[in-house]
Motif scaffolding. Structure first.
Motif: not given
Length: 264
Positions: A32-37
């Motif tokens: 989720a962090a990779r997709r968001r940032f």
């Protein structure tokens, strides 16, 4: 919550829930962090994140090591207390063998009633985290009355009687220590540090960028899995009378005390 888990689930199931759950959350959070940032994959913040991970990891590792060693020592001490109490009771039985038949049988009946009360009444209460002195209070009084009713005649009888009284006093002291250990658990402050620290360390790994998603997830999973196994040790050792790693009442059924369980 921990008591319920230990008394209703096996250590393997708890391991799957704790280690698997924490690892799954870490993987999902990292994705989720990779997709968001997306820019995290460039590793622009790796130097700062690496310093933070190293500092927090070192502090958290020391705390975890301290807690695990303390809980393991507590478990060993509890096992020694139980073994010592059972040994003292067995020596009371051995000493009473030198008494006249009527006095010997009275002491044996009192010891037998006490061991049954410990195993069948008090032990389940200790597993539930609510030990009670009253659960074996009457049986303890009966033990003392059984010895006090005997009047030794001669040096030999007085020697065995003194030994029996000494061992009974020691057993009473171990009984109190055993009940005290059944009430012990990890202090709230340490629980906050141990469990809360996991929710600080694991999210920090999301910020450590690697271009390969597979390597990123492998890194995050390894950290989360290691922390999960450490937390599993804390949970399994937190209560000495609950769970698969708990202290058992086997010493009260062995050696000279085995005769009180023969009929069963």
């Amino acid at each position: 919550m921990i008591l319920w888990l230990l008394n209703h689930l096996s250590t393997f199931v708890i391991a799957v829930l704790l280690v698997g759950g924490l690892t799954g959350l870490a993987v999902a959070g990292s994705v989720a962090a990779r997709r968001r940032f997306p820019h995290l994959a460039d590793g622009d913040h790796n130097e700062m994140v690496g310093v933070a991970l190293g500092m927090f990891g070192a502090i958290y590792g020391i705390i975890l090591a301290f807690v695990v060693v303390t809980l393991w020592t507590q478990l060993e001490n509890t096992q020694n207390i139980v073994a010592s109490e059972a040994t003292d009771l067995a020596l009371v039985v051995r000493s009473a063998d030198a008494f006249p038949p009527a006095d010997r049988d009275r002491v044996h009946r009192a010891v037998g009633a006490y061991t049954h009360a410990v195993v069948e009444v008090q032990w389940p209460l200790m597993r539930e985290g609510r030990p009670s002195h009253e659960a074996t209070g009457a049986q303890t009084e009966a033990l003392y009355r059984a010895l006090q009713a005997y009047e030794p005649q001669g040096a030999r009888a007085e020697t065995f009687y003194a030994e029996a009284v000494t061992r009974l006093n020691d057993a009473a002291a171990q009984r109190r220590a055993r009940i005290t250990m059944a009430e012990s658990s990890l202090p709230i402050l340490l629980q906050v540090l141990v469990y809360g620290g996991a929710f600080v360390i694991v999210p920090l790994t999301f910020l450590f960028g690697l271009r390969s998603l597979k390597m990123q997830l492998l890194f995050v999973s390894a950290v989360a899995g290691l922390i999960g196994f450490s937390l599993l040790l804390v949970v399994a050792l937190d209560r000495p009378f609950a769970g698969d790693l708990s202290v058992t009442p086997a010493p009260y059924r062995e050696a000279a005390l085995a005769q009180f369980w023969a009929a069963g």
